[in-house]
Design a protein around this motif. Structure first.
Motif, PDB file in Angstrom:
ATOM      1  N   THR A 111      39.765  32.348  52.544  1.00 40.62           N
ATOM      2  CA  THR A 111      39.675  32.096  51.121  1.00 40.62           C
ATOM      3  C   THR A 111      39.467  33.420  50.402  1.00 40.62           C
ATOM      4  O   THR A 111      38.610  34.208  50.779  1.00 40.62           O
ATOM      5  N   TYR A 112      40.286  33.654  49.374  1.00 36.72           N
ATOM      6  CA  TYR A 112      40.161  34.867  48.575  1.00 36.72           C
ATOM      7  C   TYR A 112      39.708  34.490  47.184  1.00 36.72           C
ATOM      8  O   TYR A 112      40.160  33.500  46.609  1.00 36.72           O
ATOM      9  N   THR A 113      38.843  35.285  46.624  1.00 40.65           N
ATOM     10  CA  THR A 113      38.405  35.062  45.256  1.00 40.65           C
ATOM     11  C   THR A 113      38.460  36.379  44.505  1.00 40.65           C
ATOM     12  O   THR A 113      38.426  37.458  45.102  1.00 40.65           O
ATOM     13  N   SER A 125      36.687  38.233  41.133  1.00 36.82           N
ATOM     14  CA  SER A 125      35.601  38.161  40.177  1.00 36.82           C
ATOM     15  C   SER A 125      36.155  37.951  38.767  1.00 36.82           C
ATOM     16  O   SER A 125      37.164  38.552  38.398  1.00 36.82           O
ATOM     17  N   GLN A 147      39.383  40.093  36.300  1.00 33.08           N
ATOM     18  CA  GLN A 147      40.613  39.476  35.825  1.00 33.08           C
ATOM     19  C   GLN A 147      40.958  40.014  34.442  1.00 33.08           C
ATOM     20  O   GLN A 147      40.083  40.207  33.613  1.00 33.08           O
TER      21      GLN A 147
END
Length: 89
Positions: A23-25, A27, A31
């Protein structure tokens, strides 16, 4: 509890932990939702308008020509020369 067994928190329904899921997120502070939006809007608008200019300029030029011809013709017909050629009202 469902059927006497605790099922865990939402998404962890008591099954074995899965492996190999990444899983990549990103911050929210990293963005940039509108990065380059103004720059792209200017050039995209120019491209679209220049692509449609022919379809707008030609009919407007014809309409302007007909309008100016009509005004001049009307003024000429109201003159003595116009009355003499086409007769009185």
């Amino acid at each position: 509890m469902a059927g006497g067994k605790w099922m865990g928190w939402w998404g962890h329904l008591g099954a074995a932990k899965q492996r190999g899921i990444v899983t990549y997120t990103l911050s929210p502070y990293e963005q940039r939702a509108f990065a380059g939006a103004l720059h792209q809007a200017v050039f995209n608008t120019f491209r679209r308008v220049s692509g449609q200019a022919f379809y707008i300029a030609v009919p407007m030029g014809l309409a302007y020509g007909v309008f100016t011809w009509g005004k001049e013709n009307h003024q000429w017909r109201l003159s003595k020369e116009g009355h003499a050629l086409h007769g009185d009202h």
